[in-house]
Design a protein around this motif. Structure first.
Motif, PDB file in Angstrom:
ATOM      1  N   GLY A 130       0.705  -1.326   0.055  1.00 22.37           N
ATOM      2  CA  GLY A 130      -0.076  -0.006  -0.070  1.00 22.37           C
ATOM      3  C   GLY A 130       0.721   1.294  -0.001  1.00 22.37           C
ATOM      4  O   GLY A 130       0.503   2.344  -0.750  1.00 22.37           O
ATOM      5  N   LEU A 131       1.861   1.397   0.709  1.00 24.81           N
ATOM      6  CA  LEU A 131       2.933   2.425   0.842  1.00 24.81           C
ATOM      7  C   LEU A 131       3.348   2.637  -0.419  1.00 24.81           C
ATOM      8  O   LEU A 131       3.896   3.810  -1.043  1.00 24.81           O
ATOM      9  N   ALA A 132       4.056   1.490  -1.034  1.00 23.78           N
ATOM     10  CA  ALA A 132       4.626   1.628  -2.368  1.00 23.78           C
ATOM     11  C   ALA A 132       3.611   2.096  -3.505  1.00 23.78           C
ATOM     12  O   ALA A 132       3.929   2.976  -4.274  1.00 23.78           O
ATOM     13  N   ALA A 133       2.384   1.828  -3.257  1.00 28.00           N
ATOM     14  CA  ALA A 133       1.352   2.191  -4.388  1.00 28.00           C
ATOM     15  C   ALA A 133       1.015   3.687  -4.022  1.00 28.00           C
ATOM     16  O   ALA A 133       0.905   4.241  -5.102  1.00 28.00           O
ATOM     17  N   SER A 134       1.118   4.140  -2.554  1.00 28.32           N
ATOM     18  CA  SER A 134       0.894   5.248  -2.346  1.00 28.32           C
ATOM     19  C   SER A 134       1.624   6.441  -2.953  1.00 28.32           C
ATOM     20  O   SER A 134       1.146   7.730  -3.260  1.00 28.32           O
ATOM     21  N   ARG A 135       2.731   6.270  -3.320  1.00 31.46           N
ATOM     22  CA  ARG A 135       3.866   7.114  -3.896  1.00 31.46           C
ATOM     23  C   ARG A 135       3.257   7.608  -5.072  1.00 31.46           C
ATOM     24  O   ARG A 135       3.259   8.705  -5.661  1.00 31.46           O
ATOM     25  N   ALA A 136       2.861   6.558  -6.199  1.00 32.68           N
ATOM     26  CA  ALA A 136       2.412   6.810  -7.524  1.00 32.68           C
ATOM     27  C   ALA A 136       1.057   7.711  -7.329  1.00 32.68           C
ATOM     28  O   ALA A 136       0.791   8.523  -8.225  1.00 32.68           O
ATOM     29  N   PHE A 137       0.107   7.294  -6.353  1.00 29.46           N
ATOM     30  CA  PHE A 137      -1.086   7.852  -5.948  1.00 29.46           C
ATOM     31  C   PHE A 137      -0.945   9.576  -5.804  1.00 29.46           C
ATOM     32  O   PHE A 137      -1.437  10.332  -6.277  1.00 29.46           O
ATOM     33  N   VAL A 138       0.159   9.777  -4.900  1.00 24.36           N
ATOM     34  CA  VAL A 138       0.472  11.124  -4.334  1.00 24.36           C
ATOM     35  C   VAL A 138       1.070  11.928  -5.687  1.00 24.36           C
ATOM     36  O   VAL A 138       0.667  12.766  -5.832  1.00 24.36           O
ATOM     37  N   ALA A 139       1.988  11.380  -6.437  1.00 24.69           N
ATOM     38  CA  ALA A 139       2.611  12.069  -7.871  1.00 24.69           C
ATOM     39  C   ALA A 139       1.212  12.485  -8.648  1.00 24.69           C
ATOM     40  O   ALA A 139       1.663  13.511  -9.234  1.00 24.69           O
ATOM     41  N   ALA A 140       0.342  11.422  -8.595  1.00 27.35           N
ATOM     42  CA  ALA A 140      -0.616  11.989  -9.483  1.00 27.35           C
ATOM     43  C   ALA A 140      -1.557  13.056  -9.122  1.00 27.35           C
ATOM     44  O   ALA A 140      -1.780  13.871  -9.935  1.00 27.35           O
ATOM     45  N   LEU A 141      -1.683  13.246  -7.939  1.00 26.71           N
ATOM     46  CA  LEU A 141      -2.431  14.346  -7.271  1.00 26.71           C
ATOM     47  C   LEU A 141      -1.501  15.675  -7.397  1.00 26.71           C
ATOM     48  O   LEU A 141      -1.991  16.722  -7.794  1.00 26.71           O
ATOM     49  N   VAL A 142      -0.106  15.243  -7.151  1.00 26.14           N
ATOM     50  CA  VAL A 142       0.619  16.628  -7.326  1.00 26.14           C
ATOM     51  C   VAL A 142       0.619  17.093  -8.684  1.00 26.14           C
ATOM     52  O   VAL A 142       0.533  18.418  -9.174  1.00 26.14           O
ATOM     53  N   GLU A 143       0.759  16.207  -9.835  1.00 26.06           N
ATOM     54  CA  GLU A 143       0.873  16.587 -11.047  1.00 26.06           C
ATOM     55  C   GLU A 143      -0.572  17.130 -11.573  1.00 26.06           C
ATOM     56  O   GLU A 143      -0.412  18.283 -12.408  1.00 26.06           O
ATOM     57  N   LEU A 144      -1.577  16.971 -10.965  1.00 29.22           N
ATOM     58  CA  LEU A 144      -2.859  17.612 -11.492  1.00 29.22           C
ATOM     59  C   LEU A 144      -3.268  18.870 -10.246  1.00 29.22           C
ATOM     60  O   LEU A 144      -4.489  19.410 -10.521  1.00 29.22           O
ATOM     61  N   GLU A 145      -2.087  19.136  -9.545  1.00 35.04           N
ATOM     62  CA  GLU A 145      -2.425  20.165  -8.359  1.00 35.04           C
ATOM     63  C   GLU A 145      -3.753  20.070  -7.736  1.00 35.04           C
ATOM     64  O   GLU A 145      -4.363  21.230  -7.406  1.00 35.04           O
ATOM     65  N   LEU A 146      -3.985  18.844  -7.123  1.00 39.13           N
ATOM     66  CA  LEU A 146      -5.120  18.551  -6.390  1.00 39.13           C
ATOM     67  C   LEU A 146      -4.831  18.537  -4.891  1.00 39.13           C
ATOM     68  O   LEU A 146      -5.835  18.413  -4.033  1.00 39.13           O
ATOM     69  N   ILE A 147      -3.706  18.653  -4.496  1.00 38.89           N
ATOM     70  CA  ILE A 147      -3.160  18.946  -2.983  1.00 38.89           C
ATOM     71  C   ILE A 147      -3.016  20.507  -2.632  1.00 38.89           C
ATOM     72  O   ILE A 147      -2.400  21.189  -3.355  1.00 38.89           O
ATOM     73  N   GLU A 148      -3.836  20.745  -1.606  1.00 38.54           N
ATOM     74  CA  GLU A 148      -3.736  22.016  -1.039  1.00 38.54           C
ATOM     75  C   GLU A 148      -3.517  22.142   0.346  1.00 38.54           C
ATOM     76  O   GLU A 148      -4.183  21.169   1.075  1.00 38.54           O
ATOM     77  N   SER A 149      -2.956  23.286   1.057  1.00 41.52           N
ATOM     78  CA  SER A 149      -3.118  23.207   2.370  1.00 41.52           C
ATOM     79  C   SER A 149      -4.254  23.739   2.999  1.00 41.52           C
ATOM     80  O   SER A 149      -5.104  24.416   2.173  1.00 41.52           O
ATOM     81  N   PHE A 150      -4.435  23.342   4.126  1.00 38.72           N
ATOM     82  CA  PHE A 150      -5.747  23.961   4.994  1.00 38.72           C
ATOM     83  C   PHE A 150      -5.459  24.325   6.310  1.00 38.72           C
ATOM     84  O   PHE A 150      -4.565  23.727   6.862  1.00 38.72           O
ATOM     85  N   VAL A 151      -6.220  25.070   6.872  1.00 44.66           N
ATOM     86  CA  VAL A 151      -6.238  25.310   8.136  1.00 44.66           C
ATOM     87  C   VAL A 151      -7.588  25.191   8.859  1.00 44.66           C
ATOM     88  O   VAL A 151      -8.607  25.724   8.147  1.00 44.66           O
TER      89      VAL A 151
END
Length: 236
Positions: A146-167
């Motif tokens: 799962g953690l190995a697969a998570s790296r590719a998942f996160v890379a896809a989120l970053v590429e599509l600018e889907l991750i944002e900070s929140f407070v």
């Protein structure tokens, strides 16, 4: 101080592991590392957020509290939720890396007993592995994959600018003002703007469901705040 050792049925034939959940066993933690394949189970209990990992990427976390050392799911009867993150369940075991994956154990963990009847046995009388150890081996393999697969998942989120900070600013029942910061989540506006091809690509990779599970999990902040209020009331 951890004392890791490769598990074997000769040196560790009498070891048992306490599976009770509590602060005394190291469960008083604010968050637990998780991965997309686990989001479906965890989203009904915990907010799932992301944190930077120091290497420019992000880790997915199930939030258990609002401050370090706080686990609002620990109660007098153990863990108060139907799903426990696998990275919590696997304690005090970890994966050893060499020519092939192996099971290691932290011999200094407060969960480990050498002999006696407390806890779950790791090995059978004649050296075979117990059902409990078989379960742990399965958990460790799931975490590893799962953690190995998570790296590719996160890379896809970053590429599509889907991750944002929140407070998250919260006023508790006692009138105190609290702020949760330093975490990231899915940018829902950006998600809604993705093209059909981009959505189809995420779906084909098995990522789209995990994205929506992470978004849905944020509704659990209300329940987490309620737990915080109850915990504060219990201290008064």
């Amino acid at each position: 101080m951890a004392n890791h050792a490769p598990l074997n049925n000769v040196d560790h034939k009498n070891l048992r592991v306490v599976t009770t959940r509590g602060a005394a066993y190291g469960d008083a933690v604010m968050s637990a590392l998780t991965f997309p394949a686990e989001f479906r189970d965890l989203q009904a209990c915990y907010p799932i957020v992301f944190a930077q990992d120091g290497n420019g990427s992000y880790d997915a976390l199930a939030l258990l509290g609002f401050e370090q050392g706080e686990n609002l799911f620990l109660g007098p009867n153990g863990w108060d939720a139907p799903a426990i993150p696998l990275t919590v369940e696997r304690q005090p075991f970890m994966i050893g890396r060499g020519d092939e994956l192996s099971v290691h154990i932290d011999l200094d963990s407060p969960r480990v007993r050498d002999g006696g009847i407390e806890g779950e046995a790791l090995f059978l009388t004649y050296g075979g592995t117990s059902e409990y150890l078989e379960r742990i081996s399965s958990v460790l393999r799931t975490i590893h994959d799962g953690l190995a697969a998570s790296r590719a998942f996160v890379a896809a989120l970053v590429e599509l600018e889907l991750i944002e900070s929140f407070v998250l600013d919260v006023e508790l029942d006692d009138g105190s003002q609290n702020r949760l910061a330093g975490f990231y989540t899915i940018n829902e506006d950006r998600l809604a703007q993705l093209s059909a091809d981009q959505l189809a690509s995420l779906h084909a990779k098995g990522y789209l469901q995990a994205i929506y599970m992470a978004v849905a999990s944020l509704a659990q902040f209300r329940a987490l705040i309620q737990r915080k209020n109850r915990a504060n009331a219990g201290r008064r």
